[in-house]
Design a protein around this motif. Structure first.
Motif, PDB file in Angstrom:
ATOM      1  N   ARG A  29       1.959  -2.312  -6.874  1.00 15.56           N
ATOM      2  CA  ARG A  29       1.934  -3.383  -5.978  1.00 15.56           C
ATOM      3  C   ARG A  29       3.462  -3.565  -5.467  1.00 15.56           C
ATOM      4  O   ARG A  29       4.327  -3.647  -6.092  1.00 15.56           O
ATOM      5  CB  ARG A  29       1.553  -4.568  -6.627  1.00 15.56           C
ATOM      6  CG  ARG A  29      -0.089  -4.504  -7.300  1.00 15.56           C
ATOM      7  CD  ARG A  29      -0.252  -5.962  -7.981  1.00 15.56           C
ATOM      8  NE  ARG A  29       0.118  -7.089  -6.823  1.00 15.56           N
ATOM      9  CZ  ARG A  29      -0.886  -7.856  -6.605  1.00 15.56           C
ATOM     10  NH1 ARG A  29      -2.407  -7.834  -7.117  1.00 15.56           N
ATOM     11  NH2 ARG A  29      -0.524  -8.935  -5.860  1.00 15.56           N
ATOM     12  N   GLN A  82      -1.584  -7.951  -1.359  1.00 22.18           N
ATOM     13  CA  GLN A  82      -2.382  -6.884  -2.109  1.00 22.18           C
ATOM     14  C   GLN A  82      -1.870  -5.342  -1.723  1.00 22.18           C
ATOM     15  O   GLN A  82      -2.372  -4.506  -2.280  1.00 22.18           O
ATOM     16  CB  GLN A  82      -3.967  -6.815  -1.508  1.00 22.18           C
ATOM     17  CG  GLN A  82      -4.613  -8.288  -1.715  1.00 22.18           C
ATOM     18  CD  GLN A  82      -4.551  -8.657  -3.076  1.00 22.18           C
ATOM     19  OE1 GLN A  82      -4.496  -7.933  -4.087  1.00 22.18           O
ATOM     20  NE2 GLN A  82      -4.092  -9.988  -3.257  1.00 22.18           N
ATOM     21  N   ASP A  90       1.493  -9.069   3.124  1.00 18.72           N
ATOM     22  CA  ASP A  90       0.035  -8.536   2.487  1.00 18.72           C
ATOM     23  C   ASP A  90       0.284  -8.823   1.103  1.00 18.72           C
ATOM     24  O   ASP A  90       0.660  -7.707   0.456  1.00 18.72           O
ATOM     25  CB  ASP A  90      -0.253  -6.973   3.132  1.00 18.72           C
ATOM     26  CG  ASP A  90      -1.459  -6.434   2.425  1.00 18.72           C
ATOM     27  OD1 ASP A  90      -2.084  -7.120   1.860  1.00 18.72           O
ATOM     28  OD2 ASP A  90      -1.606  -5.246   2.998  1.00 18.72           O
ATOM     29  N   THR A 130       0.071  -2.002  -1.582  1.00 22.03           N
ATOM     30  CA  THR A 130       0.715  -1.027  -2.598  1.00 22.03           C
ATOM     31  C   THR A 130       1.364  -0.073  -1.967  1.00 22.03           C
ATOM     32  O   THR A 130       1.131   0.332  -0.861  1.00 22.03           O
ATOM     33  CB  THR A 130      -0.592  -0.467  -3.376  1.00 22.03           C
ATOM     34  OG1 THR A 130      -1.478   0.322  -2.657  1.00 22.03           O
ATOM     35  CG2 THR A 130      -1.361  -1.334  -4.387  1.00 22.03           C
TER      36      THR A 130
END
Length: 135
Positions: free
Chosen positions: A111, A104, A102, A106
């Motif tokens: 991140r 993206q 993934d 966080t």
């Protein structure tokens, strides 16, 4: 519980624990579940038991280790479970497979890919390439 996605498997050196441990295979999965965090923890521990997990030495060799790294954006700190996992943000063997799964993602507002790039154990990580196929 439903599997949403899974990372590639990585081979890593042991981090912490007794010296001279063998390499480990690690991966990250994302699931959807109706289980609350502590019920999910009990489920993960039951899966470990099915694979003959023995808890003798902290961070010692083991047949299987299933950790809950994060549960949505929940923060939890009990005697049984801390969320997010207290050392996840430091461990490339968690962060890099997660970032590949993934991009993206966080963790704690950072991140996951950025955390992975800074992790001290990054050099001990490689994509796992099995030498033989099981049928």
């Amino acid at each position: 519980m439903r599997l949403v996605r899974a990372s590639p498997v990585v081979q890593t050196r042991a981090v912490g624990g007794p010296a001279d441990q063998p390499d480990y295979l690690n991966m990250v999965i994302e699931v959807e579940t109706v289980l609350e965090p502590l019920a999910l923890l009990r489920h993960c521990q039951a899966v470990e038991q099915l694979h003959h997990r023995v808890r003798e030495v902290r961070w010692g060799p083991r047949t299987l280790d299933v950790d809950i790294v994060a549960y949505a954006d929940m923060a939890l700190d009990t005697a049984e479970l801390t969320l997010p996992h207290p050392r996840a943000a430091e461990r490339a063997f968690v962060l890099q497979p997660w970032a590949w799964m993934d991009p993206q993602a966080t963790l704690g507002g950072a991140r996951v890919s950025d955390l992975a790039a800074r992790a001290a154990d990054r050099g001990g990580l490689a994509l796992f390439e099995p030498t033989e196929r099981r049928t």
